[in-house]
Each structure stands twice: as structure tokens, then as C-alpha cells.
Design a protein around this motif. Structure first.
Motif, PDB file in Angstrom:
ATOM      1  N   CYS A  66       0.553  -1.296   0.249  1.00 43.09           N
ATOM      2  CA  CYS A  66       0.125   0.022  -0.083  1.00 43.09           C
ATOM      3  C   CYS A  66       0.956   1.285  -0.085  1.00 43.09           C
ATOM      4  O   CYS A  66       1.602   1.686   1.553  1.00 43.09           O
ATOM      5  CB  CYS A  66      -0.767   0.221   1.612  1.00 43.09           C
ATOM      6  SG  CYS A  66      -2.412   1.138   0.641  1.00 43.09           S
ATOM      7  N   GLN A  68       0.012   3.700   0.996  1.00 40.06           N
ATOM      8  CA  GLN A  68      -0.831   5.116   1.548  1.00 40.06           C
ATOM      9  C   GLN A  68      -0.006   4.689   2.653  1.00 40.06           C
ATOM     10  O   GLN A  68      -0.057   5.462   4.344  1.00 40.06           O
ATOM     11  CB  GLN A  68      -2.103   4.858   1.797  1.00 40.06           C
ATOM     12  CG  GLN A  68      -2.732   5.317   0.469  1.00 40.06           C
ATOM     13  CD  GLN A  68      -4.518   5.984   0.451  1.00 40.06           C
ATOM     14  OE1 GLN A  68      -4.445   6.682   0.765  1.00 40.06           O
ATOM     15  NE2 GLN A  68      -4.897   4.575  -0.300  1.00 40.06           N
ATOM     16  N   TRP A 108      -7.582   4.672   7.025  1.00 45.68           N
ATOM     17  CA  TRP A 108      -7.793   4.625   8.168  1.00 45.68           C
ATOM     18  C   TRP A 108      -7.161   3.247   8.689  1.00 45.68           C
ATOM     19  O   TRP A 108      -7.688   2.005   7.985  1.00 45.68           O
ATOM     20  CB  TRP A 108      -8.857   5.026   8.962  1.00 45.68           C
ATOM     21  CG  TRP A 108      -8.733   6.017   9.121  1.00 45.68           C
ATOM     22  CD1 TRP A 108      -8.031   7.476   8.841  1.00 45.68           C
ATOM     23  CD2 TRP A 108      -9.771   6.855   8.368  1.00 45.68           C
ATOM     24  NE1 TRP A 108      -8.450   8.584   9.190  1.00 45.68           N
ATOM     25  CE2 TRP A 108     -10.735   8.479   8.860  1.00 45.68           C
ATOM     26  CE3 TRP A 108     -12.100   6.441   8.494  1.00 45.68           C
ATOM     27  CZ2 TRP A 108     -11.094   9.302   8.552  1.00 45.68           C
ATOM     28  CZ3 TRP A 108     -12.767   7.694   8.006  1.00 45.68           C
ATOM     29  CH2 TRP A 108     -12.598   8.771   8.486  1.00 45.68           C
ATOM     30  N   LEU A 137     -13.244   1.986   5.358  1.00 47.13           N
ATOM     31  CA  LEU A 137     -13.065   2.439   6.429  1.00 47.13           C
ATOM     32  C   LEU A 137     -11.986   1.877   6.789  1.00 47.13           C
ATOM     33  O   LEU A 137     -11.205   2.311   7.854  1.00 47.13           O
ATOM     34  CB  LEU A 137     -13.817   3.645   7.006  1.00 47.13           C
ATOM     35  CG  LEU A 137     -14.929   3.921   6.479  1.00 47.13           C
ATOM     36  CD1 LEU A 137     -16.289   4.591   7.103  1.00 47.13           C
ATOM     37  CD2 LEU A 137     -14.283   5.143   5.220  1.00 47.13           C
ATOM     38  N   GLY A 138     -11.714   1.105   6.598  1.00 54.63           N
ATOM     39  CA  GLY A 138     -10.652  -0.101   7.462  1.00 54.63           C
ATOM     40  C   GLY A 138     -11.571  -0.737   8.754  1.00 54.63           C
ATOM     41  O   GLY A 138     -13.155  -0.883   8.428  1.00 54.63           O
ATOM     42  N   HIS A 158     -14.323  -4.655   2.477  1.00 54.92           N
ATOM     43  CA  HIS A 158     -12.770  -4.442   3.533  1.00 54.92           C
ATOM     44  C   HIS A 158     -12.426  -6.425   2.788  1.00 54.92           C
ATOM     45  O   HIS A 158     -13.497  -6.952   3.344  1.00 54.92           O
ATOM     46  CB  HIS A 158     -13.228  -4.860   4.973  1.00 54.92           C
ATOM     47  CG  HIS A 158     -13.125  -4.792   6.023  1.00 54.92           C
ATOM     48  ND1 HIS A 158     -11.550  -3.824   6.198  1.00 54.92           N
ATOM     49  CD2 HIS A 158     -12.535  -5.696   6.897  1.00 54.92           C
ATOM     50  CE1 HIS A 158     -10.874  -3.985   7.290  1.00 54.92           C
ATOM     51  NE2 HIS A 158     -11.368  -5.244   7.936  1.00 54.92           N
ATOM     52  N   ASN A 159     -11.423  -6.194   2.627  1.00 55.39           N
ATOM     53  CA  ASN A 159     -10.938  -7.566   1.442  1.00 55.39           C
ATOM     54  C   ASN A 159     -10.192  -7.801   2.534  1.00 55.39           C
ATOM     55  O   ASN A 159      -9.651  -7.499   4.025  1.00 55.39           O
ATOM     56  CB  ASN A 159      -9.499  -6.483   0.897  1.00 55.39           C
ATOM     57  CG  ASN A 159     -10.473  -5.814  -0.548  1.00 55.39           C
ATOM     58  OD1 ASN A 159     -11.709  -6.332  -0.520  1.00 55.39           O
ATOM     59  ND2 ASN A 159      -9.954  -5.126  -1.056  1.00 55.39           N
ATOM     60  N   ASP A 161      -7.784  -9.637   1.224  1.00 50.14           N
ATOM     61  CA  ASP A 161      -6.655  -9.355   0.896  1.00 50.14           C
ATOM     62  C   ASP A 161      -5.539 -10.777   0.270  1.00 50.14           C
ATOM     63  O   ASP A 161      -5.069 -10.997  -1.259  1.00 50.14           O
ATOM     64  CB  ASP A 161      -5.681  -8.730   1.392  1.00 50.14           C
ATOM     65  CG  ASP A 161      -5.700  -7.007   1.895  1.00 50.14           C
ATOM     66  OD1 ASP A 161      -6.610  -7.032   0.389  1.00 50.14           O
ATOM     67  OD2 ASP A 161      -4.802  -6.667   2.101  1.00 50.14           O
ATOM     68  N   ARG A 174      -2.929  -6.213  11.682  1.00 51.92           N
ATOM     69  CA  ARG A 174      -3.757  -6.452  11.748  1.00 51.92           C
ATOM     70  C   ARG A 174      -4.506  -8.111  11.722  1.00 51.92           C
ATOM     71  O   ARG A 174      -3.540  -8.413  10.471  1.00 51.92           O
ATOM     72  CB  ARG A 174      -5.484  -5.793  11.443  1.00 51.92           C
ATOM     73  CG  ARG A 174      -5.342  -5.874   9.953  1.00 51.92           C
ATOM     74  CD  ARG A 174      -6.258  -5.193   9.674  1.00 51.92           C
ATOM     75  NE  ARG A 174      -6.458  -3.678   9.509  1.00 51.92           N
ATOM     76  CZ  ARG A 174      -6.849  -2.546   8.672  1.00 51.92           C
ATOM     77  NH1 ARG A 174      -8.316  -3.456   8.168  1.00 51.92           N
ATOM     78  NH2 ARG A 174      -6.542  -1.585   8.097  1.00 51.92           N
ATOM     79  N   ARG A 179     -10.196  -9.291   9.974  1.00 53.78           N
ATOM     80  CA  ARG A 179     -10.969  -8.567   9.428  1.00 53.78           C
ATOM     81  C   ARG A 179     -12.199  -9.670   8.966  1.00 53.78           C
ATOM     82  O   ARG A 179     -13.605  -8.960   8.932  1.00 53.78           O
ATOM     83  CB  ARG A 179     -10.224  -8.894   7.978  1.00 53.78           C
ATOM     84  CG  ARG A 179      -9.105  -8.584   7.869  1.00 53.78           C
ATOM     85  CD  ARG A 179      -8.313  -8.162   6.900  1.00 53.78           C
ATOM     86  NE  ARG A 179      -6.745  -7.363   6.558  1.00 53.78           N
ATOM     87  CZ  ARG A 179      -6.829  -6.333   5.670  1.00 53.78           C
ATOM     88  NH1 ARG A 179      -7.587  -6.508   4.440  1.00 53.78           N
ATOM     89  NH2 ARG A 179      -5.896  -5.613   5.800  1.00 53.78           N
ATOM     90  N   ILE A 198      -6.084  -9.123  -3.767  1.00 55.76           N
ATOM     91  CA  ILE A 198      -4.738  -8.520  -4.112  1.00 55.76           C
ATOM     92  C   ILE A 198      -4.137  -9.817  -4.725  1.00 55.76           C
ATOM     93  O   ILE A 198      -3.643 -11.108  -4.346  1.00 55.76           O
ATOM     94  CB  ILE A 198      -3.795  -8.427  -3.880  1.00 55.76           C
ATOM     95  CG1 ILE A 198      -5.340  -6.742  -3.104  1.00 55.76           C
ATOM     96  CG2 ILE A 198      -3.299  -7.188  -4.520  1.00 55.76           C
ATOM     97  CD1 ILE A 198      -3.829  -5.550  -2.403  1.00 55.76           C
ATOM     98  N   LEU A 297      -7.384   5.212  -6.029  1.00 62.68           N
ATOM     99  CA  LEU A 297      -7.264   5.971  -4.301  1.00 62.68           C
ATOM    100  C   LEU A 297      -6.089   6.676  -4.977  1.00 62.68           C
ATOM    101  O   LEU A 297      -6.363   8.128  -5.164  1.00 62.68           O
ATOM    102  CB  LEU A 297      -7.861   4.803  -3.634  1.00 62.68           C
ATOM    103  CG  LEU A 297      -8.626   4.279  -2.828  1.00 62.68           C
ATOM    104  CD1 LEU A 297      -8.365   3.501  -1.397  1.00 62.68           C
ATOM    105  CD2 LEU A 297      -9.304   5.103  -2.653  1.00 62.68           C
TER     106      LEU A 297
END
Ligand code: SAM
Ligand code: DTB
Ligand code: SF4
Length: 352
Positions: A66, A68, A108, A137-138, A158-159, A161, A174, A179, A198, A297
Motif C-alpha cells: 500500500c 498509503q 485509516w 474505512l478499515g 473490506h478485503n 487480501d 491486524r 478482518r 489482491i 485511490l
């Protein structure tokens, strides 16, 4: 027979069965995926969603893909929570260019209490334009999920992943269980679930199978399943990851389609790096949703006009979003609350 009792909709897929699908000859797999797709959807319609980053960068999490995350120097400029009226302007523009769903994403770990009034006002405002709403938003607790549902949020993204086994290579801040808990909270609150993952992060085929088994054995399949191709961003730990064989990406879409016949499978991040033939093959494999608009994003996405040209060449039309009259009335009532939201957000941002 109603759609949920259809024999093709199963929740008991095993890893071995799913691996066997991945190992089918490509043409056989595509044929099965097409057959399933045509039993549940018009194969010439694709749902279009537009993304908006409502809070960008400086995220405390360590997701290795990521741009971000605050832990990696990706040159991204951080931005605070966008003002409600700005979000609504963006949503209007998305609607004008043909999107039917507006997805708002925040960098977030999870929303803070002080953020909730702003994000719920965003939901109400965007919904009042006649768009479907989605947020990511997490992590959410039960109360936060309920608050968003009460505001009228249609989807929460909410993935997972990747597979539970590979997950620890990608994220340490996390857990997989965290999740799953958020996803359970979203379901309990009555929202639709958007959950995928992903591919191309160095995982094995067994991990792609493992991710899809997780999704397909949920008591209710996610209504929306984004399959993202890793967007490699300089500065992230996965920046130099080797490319995935494009056919393995298409296989992942095809298997998702077979396992979750009623779900929209989204050809998600990574289209900017794909040629048009590959995108067409993804639609053939059963993908029937895309992100639409020049930006995901923080990274580029194909230009809207190029996508519309591609749709035209392939005979694809954007899927319509029908809103019911009673919903339309409720949504119109929200317009009044908007002015209040705009003022609130002005003071919130001015105070920061
Ligand atoms: N911060 C929230 C969270 O992670 O739960 C929401 C936003 S986060 C950017 C949403 C999703 O975008 C991630 O779960 C991941 O699947 C996807 N994503 C992020 N960076 C990506 C990248 N470089 N390539 C592909 N997908 C990416
Ligand atoms: C999802 O599965 N993919 C979207 C959305 N959900 C939020 C995000 C893709 C992000 C790609 C990298 C970026 O633009 O920052
Ligand atoms: Fe933060 Fe979400 Fe990026 Fe992970 S994927 S670093 S939680 S913005």
C-alpha cells in the motif's frame, strides 16, 4: 426455485475442488465460467463504480502493497478528511460521467468516533444524488457498522487480501480474524459486503485458491468481489515483485465467477497496466464490474472515455442502478440535512 437455493450456489467448496478448477485447461475453465455467468447475469452488462479517496496517506498499518502506509516512503502527499461538500461534488461528477456507485475510501486502521458524523453525512449526501454508496474505512466495530447502515450505506468494502496462510507475509498490524470480524459486523448491520483481494503479491496458486475458498464458504457470498492486480508502487516492499502470468490473473476471475455465481466480480485495481485484450478476457471470464474514472485511490486508472470506447467495441453497456420510489423520497429528504453537513464539515476542517 429461488436464486439462493440454486444448485450452482454452494457454500461448501473445498480447497481441493477449487485447486482442481485452477488446474483445468484454460479453455475448459473459461467455458465453465461463461456458462455460470450467463445463468445469472446479462454477459454484456458491466457495473461501474467510481472511487474517491476521502482521506489520503499517513496510515498506521503496514500493508506491504500500500502506497498509503506511513511506514513507506512513496512520495504520497497526505490529505486530511475531505469536506463533505467536496465529496458530494466529486460524486456529482462521477454520476455525470456515468458511474452508478460511489466508493469512498479512507487510509485509516479504523474510523475514530469524531469521524463518524462526517462519514455518515457523506453517505446521506451521496445517496441523495441517486447513487449507490460504498465505503472502505478499515476495521469497524458493531456500533460503527450499525451507524453506517443507519445512514443508508449500501456496501462496505473490506478485503481479506490473500489466503490465511500468506496473509502474515503482507500485513502484521491486524489479523485475518480481525478482518473476518469486521465482515461479520457489516453483515449483522444489514449492509452488502464487498470483499476480495489482491493477486500478484508473490503468493502461490494455492493462496489464490485459499482466498477464494474463504469468500465462497461464507454463509452469504459477498455481493461484490474485487479482484485487484497488485499495483506496484515505488517505496512499498512489493515494488519489485515479479509480474503474475496474465492467464493466472484471468483464471482467478474465472474461478471467482464459478464459486460465487450471483456476485459481481470486479476487475479492480491494475487495469492501467493491462491491455484491452486482457480486460476483454476478464469480462469473458465473468468479471462484471470495474472502477471507472482516471484515479483509483492514489494511483492511475484508465481514462473514462477510453473505457467507454472499449465498452462500445465489446458491445458492453453499463449496468443500470434502479432506485425504488420510496427510497428516492427518503433520499430527497436527506438533501435538507446536507446544508447542515456542509457547515459541520467546514468547521471540522477549519478547526484542524
Ligand atoms: N484503509 C482501509 C483498509 O485497508 O481496510 C481501506 C482502504 S484500502 C486502500 C482498500 C484496499 O485497497 C486494500 O484492502 C487493498 O486490497 C487495496 N489496495 C491497496 N493498495 C493496493 C495496491 N497497490 N494494489 C492493489 N490493491 C491495493
Ligand atoms: C478494492 O478492492 N480496490 C480499491 C478499493 N477496493 C478501495 C482500491 C485499490 C487501490 C489501488 C491503489 C491506490 O490507488 O492507492
Ligand atoms: Fe492503511 Fe488500508 Fe493501506 Fe493498509 S491498505 S496501509 S489499512 S490504507
Amino acid at each position: 426455485m429461488n436464486a439462493t437455493s440454486h444448485p450452482l450456489i454452494r457454500h461448501d467448496w473445498t480447497r481441493a475442488e477449487v485447486k482442481a478448477l485452477f488446474e483445468l485447461p484454460f479453455s475448459d475453465l473459461m467455458y465453465q465460467a461463461q456458462t455460470v455467468h450467463r445463468s445469472f447475469f446479462n454477459p454484456n452488462e458491466v457495473q461501474v463504480s467510481t472511487l474517491c479517496s476521502i482521506k489520503t496517506g499517513a496510515c498506521p498499518e503496514d500493508c506491504a502493497y500500500c502506497p498509503q502506509s506511513a511506514r513507506y516512503d512513496t512520495g504520497l502527499e497526505r490529505e486530511k478528511l475531505m469536506a463533505v461538500e467536496k465529496v458530494i461534488e466529486e460524486a456529482k461528477a462521477a454520476k455525470a460521467s456515468g458511474a452508478t456507485r460511489f466508493c469512498m475510501g479512507a487510509a485509516w486502521r479504523s474510523p475514530k468516533g469524531k469521524d463518524m458524523p462526517y462519514v455518515t453525512n457523506m453517505v446521506k449526501g451521496v445517496k441523495s444524488l441517486g447513487l449507490e454508496t460504498c465505503m472502505t474505512l478499515g476495521m469497524l466495530n458493531e456500533d460503527q457498522a450499525q451507524e453506517l447502515a443507519n445512514a443508508g450505506l449500501d456496501y462496505y468494502n473490506h478485503n481479506l487480501d490473500t489466503s490465511p496462510e500468506y496473509y502474515g507475509e503482507i500485513i502484521t498490524t491486524r489479523t485475518y480474524q480481525d478482518r473476518l470480524q469486521t465482515l461479520a459486523n457489516v453483515r449483522k448491520a444489514g449492509m452488502k459486503v464487498c470483499c476480495g483481494g489482491i493477486v500478484g503479491m508473490g503468493e502461490e496458486e494455492g493462496d489464490r485458491a485459499g482466498l477464494l475458498v474463504q469468500l465462497a464458504t461464507m454463509p452469504e457470498h459477498p455481493e461484490s468481489v474485487p479482484v485487484n492486480m497488485l499495483v506496484k508502487v515505488e517505496g512499498t516492499p512489493l515494488a519489485d515483485q515479479a509480474d503474475l502470468d496474465p492467464f493466472d490473473f484471468i483464471r482467478t476471475i474465472a474461478v471467482a465467477r464459478i464459486l460465487m455465481p450471483k456476485s459481481h466480480v470486479r476487475l479492480s485495481a491494475g487495469r492501467e497496466q493491462m491491455n484491452e485484450q486482457m480486460q476483454a478476457m476478464a469480462f469473458l471470464a465473468g468479471a462484471n464490474s470495474i472502477f471507472y474514472g482516471e484515479k483509483l485511490l492514489t494511483t492511475p486508472n484508465p481514462e473514462a472515455s477510453k473505457d467507454m470506447q472499449l465498452f462500445k467495441r465489446l458491445g458492453i453497456t453499463p449496468e443500470a442502478y434502479e432506485i425504488h420510489e420510496d427510497e428516492a423520497e427518503q433520499e430527497a429528504a436527506v438533501v435538507n440535512q446536507l446544508q447542515e453537513a456542509q457547515l459541520d464539515s467546514f468547521f471540522y476542517n477549519a478547526a484542524k
